[in-house]
Design a protein around this motif. Sequence first.
Motif, PDB file in Angstrom:
ATOM      1  N   CYS A 148     -69.355 -21.142  50.770  1.00  0.00           N
ATOM      2  CA  CYS A 148     -69.842 -20.448  49.573  1.00  0.00           C
ATOM      3  C   CYS A 148     -71.287 -20.841  49.275  1.00  0.00           C
ATOM      4  O   CYS A 148     -71.758 -20.664  48.160  1.00  0.00           O
ATOM      5  CB  CYS A 148     -68.942 -20.732  48.372  1.00  0.00           C
ATOM      6  SG  CYS A 148     -68.839 -22.468  47.929  1.00  0.00           S
ATOM      7  N   ASP A 149     -71.976 -21.365  50.299  1.00  0.00           N
ATOM      8  CA  ASP A 149     -73.380 -21.753  50.113  1.00  0.00           C
ATOM      9  C   ASP A 149     -74.313 -21.079  51.116  1.00  0.00           C
ATOM     10  O   ASP A 149     -75.452 -21.501  51.288  1.00  0.00           O
ATOM     11  CB  ASP A 149     -73.523 -23.277  50.203  1.00  0.00           C
ATOM     12  CG  ASP A 149     -73.101 -23.820  51.560  1.00  0.00           C
ATOM     13  OD1 ASP A 149     -72.645 -23.032  52.409  1.00  0.00           O
ATOM     14  OD2 ASP A 149     -73.232 -25.045  51.767  1.00  0.00           O
ATOM     15  N   GLY A 150     -73.817 -20.044  51.773  1.00  0.00           N
ATOM     16  CA  GLY A 150     -74.658 -19.296  52.700  1.00  0.00           C
ATOM     17  C   GLY A 150     -74.808 -19.899  54.071  1.00  0.00           C
ATOM     18  O   GLY A 150     -75.535 -19.360  54.908  1.00  0.00           O
ATOM     19  N   THR A 151     -74.106 -21.008  54.366  1.00  0.00           N
ATOM     20  CA  THR A 151     -74.272 -21.664  55.659  1.00  0.00           C
ATOM     21  C   THR A 151     -73.320 -21.133  56.720  1.00  0.00           C
ATOM     22  O   THR A 151     -73.507 -21.406  57.903  1.00  0.00           O
ATOM     23  CB  THR A 151     -74.052 -23.186  55.533  1.00  0.00           C
ATOM     24  OG1 THR A 151     -72.728 -23.427  55.028  1.00  0.00           O
ATOM     25  CG2 THR A 151     -75.080 -23.800  54.586  1.00  0.00           C
ATOM     26  N   LEU A 152     -72.294 -20.367  56.328  1.00  0.00           N
ATOM     27  CA  LEU A 152     -71.316 -19.885  57.296  1.00  0.00           C
ATOM     28  C   LEU A 152     -70.682 -18.596  56.796  1.00  0.00           C
ATOM     29  O   LEU A 152     -70.154 -18.549  55.691  1.00  0.00           O
ATOM     30  CB  LEU A 152     -70.222 -20.944  57.511  1.00  0.00           C
ATOM     31  CG  LEU A 152     -69.118 -20.603  58.511  1.00  0.00           C
ATOM     32  CD1 LEU A 152     -69.667 -20.605  59.934  1.00  0.00           C
ATOM     33  CD2 LEU A 152     -67.959 -21.599  58.394  1.00  0.00           C
ATOM     34  N   ALA A 153     -70.741 -17.552  57.620  1.00  0.00           N
ATOM     35  CA  ALA A 153     -69.992 -16.337  57.315  1.00  0.00           C
ATOM     36  C   ALA A 153     -68.509 -16.637  57.450  1.00  0.00           C
ATOM     37  O   ALA A 153     -68.109 -17.631  58.066  1.00  0.00           O
ATOM     38  CB  ALA A 153     -70.396 -15.221  58.277  1.00  0.00           C
ATOM     39  N   THR A 154     -67.671 -15.807  56.872  1.00  0.00           N
ATOM     40  CA  THR A 154     -66.237 -15.970  57.068  1.00  0.00           C
ATOM     41  C   THR A 154     -65.929 -15.637  58.523  1.00  0.00           C
ATOM     42  O   THR A 154     -66.165 -14.516  58.973  1.00  0.00           O
ATOM     43  CB  THR A 154     -65.446 -15.066  56.118  1.00  0.00           C
ATOM     44  OG1 THR A 154     -65.858 -15.342  54.771  1.00  0.00           O
ATOM     45  CG2 THR A 154     -63.958 -15.303  56.235  1.00  0.00           C
ATOM     46  N   THR A 155     -65.422 -16.614  59.260  1.00  0.00           N
ATOM     47  CA  THR A 155     -65.315 -16.494  60.708  1.00  0.00           C
ATOM     48  C   THR A 155     -63.925 -16.870  61.180  1.00  0.00           C
ATOM     49  O   THR A 155     -63.441 -17.967  60.885  1.00  0.00           O
ATOM     50  CB  THR A 155     -66.348 -17.404  61.412  1.00  0.00           C
ATOM     51  OG1 THR A 155     -67.659 -17.119  60.883  1.00  0.00           O
ATOM     52  CG2 THR A 155     -66.357 -17.172  62.907  1.00  0.00           C
ATOM     53  N   ALA A 156     -63.288 -15.957  61.899  1.00  0.00           N
ATOM     54  CA  ALA A 156     -61.995 -16.214  62.528  1.00  0.00           C
ATOM     55  C   ALA A 156     -62.235 -16.377  64.025  1.00  0.00           C
ATOM     56  O   ALA A 156     -62.736 -15.454  64.675  1.00  0.00           O
ATOM     57  CB  ALA A 156     -61.022 -15.073  62.256  1.00  0.00           C
ATOM     58  N   THR A 157     -61.881 -17.534  64.562  1.00  0.00           N
ATOM     59  CA  THR A 157     -62.228 -17.856  65.937  1.00  0.00           C
ATOM     60  C   THR A 157     -61.004 -18.294  66.734  1.00  0.00           C
ATOM     61  O   THR A 157     -60.352 -19.278  66.372  1.00  0.00           O
ATOM     62  CB  THR A 157     -63.255 -19.005  65.983  1.00  0.00           C
ATOM     63  OG1 THR A 157     -64.360 -18.688  65.133  1.00  0.00           O
ATOM     64  CG2 THR A 157     -63.761 -19.222  67.395  1.00  0.00           C
ATOM     65  N   PRO A 158     -60.674 -17.588  67.820  1.00  0.00           N
ATOM     66  CA  PRO A 158     -59.658 -18.113  68.736  1.00  0.00           C
ATOM     67  C   PRO A 158     -60.170 -19.412  69.355  1.00  0.00           C
ATOM     68  O   PRO A 158     -61.298 -19.476  69.840  1.00  0.00           O
ATOM     69  CB  PRO A 158     -59.518 -17.012  69.791  1.00  0.00           C
ATOM     70  CG  PRO A 158     -60.102 -15.791  69.171  1.00  0.00           C
ATOM     71  CD  PRO A 158     -61.179 -16.277  68.242  1.00  0.00           C
ATOM     72  N   THR A 159     -59.358 -20.434  69.314  1.00  0.00           N
ATOM     73  CA  THR A 159     -59.779 -21.775  69.722  1.00  0.00           C
ATOM     74  C   THR A 159     -58.704 -22.397  70.607  1.00  0.00           C
ATOM     75  O   THR A 159     -57.519 -22.150  70.406  1.00  0.00           O
ATOM     76  CB  THR A 159     -59.996 -22.650  68.474  1.00  0.00           C
ATOM     77  OG1 THR A 159     -60.998 -22.057  67.650  1.00  0.00           O
ATOM     78  CG2 THR A 159     -60.430 -24.054  68.836  1.00  0.00           C
ATOM     79  N   THR A 160     -59.130 -23.189  71.580  1.00  0.00           N
ATOM     80  CA  THR A 160     -58.176 -23.925  72.396  1.00  0.00           C
ATOM     81  C   THR A 160     -58.266 -25.413  72.073  1.00  0.00           C
ATOM     82  O   THR A 160     -59.317 -25.908  71.680  1.00  0.00           O
ATOM     83  CB  THR A 160     -58.437 -23.724  73.902  1.00  0.00           C
ATOM     84  OG1 THR A 160     -59.715 -24.281  74.242  1.00  0.00           O
ATOM     85  CG2 THR A 160     -58.415 -22.253  74.267  1.00  0.00           C
TER      86      THR A 160
END
Length: 321
Positions: A148-160
């Motif tokens: 909520c501070d502009g440092t990261l968009a809402t991101t859904a990431t497939p991760t291993t």
Amino acid sequence: MAHLLQQMAYVGQTPWHELGNQLPPKQPLEVWARQAGMDWRICETPVRYMAEQAGALGSIMTFEDQKVLYRSDTKAPLSVVGGRYQIVQPRDVLEFYRDLTEVSGFELETAGVLKAGRKFWALARTGKETALKGNDTVKGYILLATSCDGTLATTATPTTVRVVCNNTLSIALNGASSGVRVPHSTTFDAQAVKRQLGIAVSGWDTFMYRMKTLAERKVKSHESLNYFLRVLCQVDGHANSQNLTNERALKKVQELYEGRGRGAELGAAKGTAWGLLCAVTEFVDHERRARNQEYRLESAWFGQGAGLKQRALDAALQLAS
């Protein structure tokens, strides 16, 4: 120094050096919200300022183009953003997984809050799992994070996650992340993200086929050194003088690759391109210098560490091509 990690909950093995509250499996999202420190809301108010006048206290003025975001529980400020900034609430991140955990067999494994509430995430196991040579098991996850501070968009990431050492690696195909990004200039539509993510998750088999290819690619000693030099000491193909002096990092990844890393002696990793990649991911997740474990976590998932792991993956795939 204050911790970045405000609060965190997890199930299973204790992660990140015993940080967080341990939960039994299959807890309701309401319990996750409370134990992960995500049971509050982001509130907003217009930016106000005091216009001074001679001989008086002045008047309070409003700047409508900007707004202050603050926590509902502590009233602590989080950030100042533009008037059109779209908020994603901490509970929205958990609610994203409700039907996935109740219907699709996903299981929440960790969730938490960083930077006093400015960034928050949840990580769920998808049920996907593959074993490379020597029972080197890799499991599939979905990481949903936002700020909520502009440092990261809402991101859904497939991760291993490589089980033997708990190393994380974002699934990437054709040199690009398979994640779904929703900028805060638009409304977060969880169902739309899940539809897009379905395509990305379907890339699991292709991604793991490539990891098996890395496990089959035998590496000579000069190739391993060139690989680590390229990954650790070059940016965009050009030598970085600051990184060239980072002898500790270079020495450490070589040691991890040559046998000191967790799982380095397994058949899939010993003397292979997969082993090269795993040495870098273990270095980033567990060994790289950081102010504390919370900074290391943020870097490994969202910052420079994540970029380093992506560079390592790209270089390994090029080596095996």
